[in-house]
Design a protein around this motif. Structure first.
Motif, PDB file in Angstrom:
ATOM      1  N   PRO A 276     -35.550 -28.121 -12.776  1.00 26.50           N
ATOM      2  CA  PRO A 276     -37.007 -27.941 -12.739  1.00 26.50           C
ATOM      3  C   PRO A 276     -37.390 -26.884 -11.712  1.00 26.50           C
ATOM      4  O   PRO A 276     -36.825 -26.846 -10.628  1.00 26.50           O
ATOM      5  N   VAL A 277     -38.332 -26.039 -12.068  1.00 25.18           N
ATOM      6  CA  VAL A 277     -38.751 -24.960 -11.174  1.00 25.18           C
ATOM      7  C   VAL A 277     -40.271 -24.987 -11.038  1.00 25.18           C
ATOM      8  O   VAL A 277     -40.994 -25.066 -12.026  1.00 25.18           O
TER       9      VAL A 277
ATOM     10  N   LEU B 231     -26.980 -28.699  -8.659  1.00 28.15           N
ATOM     11  CA  LEU B 231     -27.404 -27.433  -8.073  1.00 28.15           C
ATOM     12  C   LEU B 231     -28.787 -27.632  -7.461  1.00 28.15           C
ATOM     13  O   LEU B 231     -29.641 -28.260  -8.069  1.00 28.15           O
ATOM     14  N   THR B 232     -29.004 -27.096  -6.276  1.00 29.08           N
ATOM     15  CA  THR B 232     -30.368 -27.088  -5.759  1.00 29.08           C
ATOM     16  C   THR B 232     -31.162 -26.091  -6.593  1.00 29.08           C
ATOM     17  O   THR B 232     -30.584 -25.259  -7.311  1.00 29.08           O
ATOM     18  N   THR B 233     -32.464 -26.148  -6.494  1.00 28.67           N
ATOM     19  CA  THR B 233     -33.283 -25.187  -7.234  1.00 28.67           C
ATOM     20  C   THR B 233     -32.948 -23.766  -6.806  1.00 28.67           C
ATOM     21  O   THR B 233     -32.804 -22.872  -7.647  1.00 28.67           O
ATOM     22  N   ALA B 234     -32.787 -23.547  -5.508  1.00 25.93           N
ATOM     23  CA  ALA B 234     -32.452 -22.203  -5.012  1.00 25.93           C
ATOM     24  C   ALA B 234     -31.101 -21.754  -5.559  1.00 25.93           C
ATOM     25  O   ALA B 234     -30.949 -20.601  -5.974  1.00 25.93           O
TER      26      ALA B 234
ATOM     27  N   ILE C 111     -37.744 -31.053   4.479  1.00 24.60           N
ATOM     28  CA  ILE C 111     -37.302 -30.790   3.110  1.00 24.60           C
ATOM     29  C   ILE C 111     -35.866 -30.277   3.143  1.00 24.60           C
ATOM     30  O   ILE C 111     -35.423 -29.688   4.115  1.00 24.60           O
ATOM     31  N   SER C 112     -35.175 -30.530   2.045  1.00 25.91           N
ATOM     32  CA  SER C 112     -33.782 -30.109   1.919  1.00 25.91           C
ATOM     33  C   SER C 112     -33.703 -28.615   1.673  1.00 25.91           C
ATOM     34  O   SER C 112     -34.528 -28.042   0.951  1.00 25.91           O
ATOM     35  N   GLN C 113     -32.691 -28.017   2.242  1.00 24.90           N
ATOM     36  CA  GLN C 113     -32.440 -26.588   2.023  1.00 24.90           C
ATOM     37  C   GLN C 113     -32.294 -26.334   0.528  1.00 24.90           C
ATOM     38  O   GLN C 113     -31.712 -27.128  -0.191  1.00 24.90           O
ATOM     39  N   GLY C 114     -32.840 -25.231   0.080  1.00 29.37           N
ATOM     40  CA  GLY C 114     -32.708 -24.854  -1.324  1.00 29.37           C
ATOM     41  C   GLY C 114     -33.705 -25.522  -2.240  1.00 29.37           C
ATOM     42  O   GLY C 114     -33.477 -25.612  -3.436  1.00 29.37           O
ATOM     43  N   ASN C 115     -34.829 -25.989  -1.698  1.00 28.92           N
ATOM     44  CA  ASN C 115     -35.820 -26.667  -2.522  1.00 28.92           C
ATOM     45  C   ASN C 115     -37.178 -25.980  -2.451  1.00 28.92           C
ATOM     46  O   ASN C 115     -38.110 -26.476  -1.815  1.00 28.92           O
ATOM     47  N   PRO C 116     -37.314 -24.834  -3.111  1.00 33.73           N
ATOM     48  CA  PRO C 116     -38.608 -24.135  -3.077  1.00 33.73           C
ATOM     49  C   PRO C 116     -39.712 -24.915  -3.786  1.00 33.73           C
ATOM     50  O   PRO C 116     -40.889 -24.686  -3.536  1.00 33.73           O
TER      51      PRO C 116
ATOM     52  N   LEU D 236     -39.940 -28.290   8.045  1.00 33.45           N
ATOM     53  CA  LEU D 236     -38.642 -28.109   8.685  1.00 33.45           C
ATOM     54  C   LEU D 236     -37.583 -28.239   7.596  1.00 33.45           C
ATOM     55  O   LEU D 236     -37.612 -29.182   6.806  1.00 33.45           O
ATOM     56  N   ILE D 237     -36.661 -27.294   7.562  1.00 32.03           N
ATOM     57  CA  ILE D 237     -35.607 -27.287   6.545  1.00 32.03           C
ATOM     58  C   ILE D 237     -34.358 -27.966   7.112  1.00 32.03           C
ATOM     59  O   ILE D 237     -33.912 -27.625   8.206  1.00 32.03           O
ATOM     60  N   PHE D 238     -33.792 -28.879   6.323  1.00 35.83           N
ATOM     61  CA  PHE D 238     -32.567 -29.569   6.713  1.00 35.83           C
ATOM     62  C   PHE D 238     -31.495 -29.342   5.654  1.00 35.83           C
ATOM     63  O   PHE D 238     -31.793 -28.979   4.518  1.00 35.83           O
TER      64      PHE D 238
END
Length: 195
Positions: free
Chosen positions: A41-42, A22-25, A87-92, A108-110
């Motif tokens: 991890p958050v 799972l991504t963080t988001a 950075i990867s989408q879903g990585n706050p 830039l989000i990828f």
């Protein structure tokens, strides 16, 4: 760490089950939807945690951060740098880190990490970040894209996140975090260097 936490919390009958990939988001969304009880991890700001309706435990772990850049790029990374990060989408977590450490830089989000490597390689972005615990596993991909990595000298702190109203779980997770020696956590994280 989770085995250690179960042992410390054995009188509470808390059991952990990990849900990988799972991504963080996505984990925070699953937390809000009550599909999971805890996310890690958050690393989000206090404001963002409040907006998300979550509580963050004390610092559970931290990881050193490496910047990945093109071999022919001679720029450096500093607080005043004006670079474009992929950075990867879903990585706050990385977004929070970049805003805090490199405020003049942009993001830039990828869609995924592969797209980030491609973006840095083809100069759509200037650089990307990876955890120092993942450098060994990423070495072939870094070389394949004609990139190199350098430690930034900075660390990303990570916490566990629980729903704001789940005060009992927050207490239990904080107890587990606070009774875990940093050496034990570093050892657990170092095991990722071999995957």
């Amino acid at each position: 760490f989770l085995s250690h936490a179960e042992n410390i919390l054995r009188t509470t009958k808390v059991r952990f089950e990990t849900i990988p990939d799972l991504t963080t988001a996505a984990a925070l969304e699953a937390l809000k939807a009550r599909e999971i009880d805890c996310a890690v991890p958050v690393d989000v700001s206090t404001y963002d945690a409040e907006q998300e309706g979550i509580r963050l435990t004390n610092l559970a772990m931290k990881t050193g951060v490496n910047v990945v850049m093109r071999e022919n790029d001679d720029r450096s990374l500093s607080r005043d740098s004006e670079l474009m990060f992929a950075i990867s989408q879903g990585n706050p977590n990385l977004d929070t880190f970049i805003k805090g450490q490199y405020p003049a830089c942009r993001v830039l989000i990828f869609a995924n990490e592969d797209a980030c490597y491609d973006a840095v390689s083809n100069a759509t972005a200037d650089c990307m970040l990876i955890s120092n615990y993942r450098v060994r596993a990423e070495e072939a991909r870094i070389q394949e894209h004609k990139l190199f990595h350098v430690p930034t000298g900075e660390h990303i702190p990570f916490s566990f996140a629980v729903r704001r109203e789940d005060k009992q779980l927050y207490f239990l997770m904080n107890k587990a975090v606070l009774t875990t020696r940093s050496e034990d956590m570093d050892s657990a994280l170092a095991s990722y260097m071999h995957t």
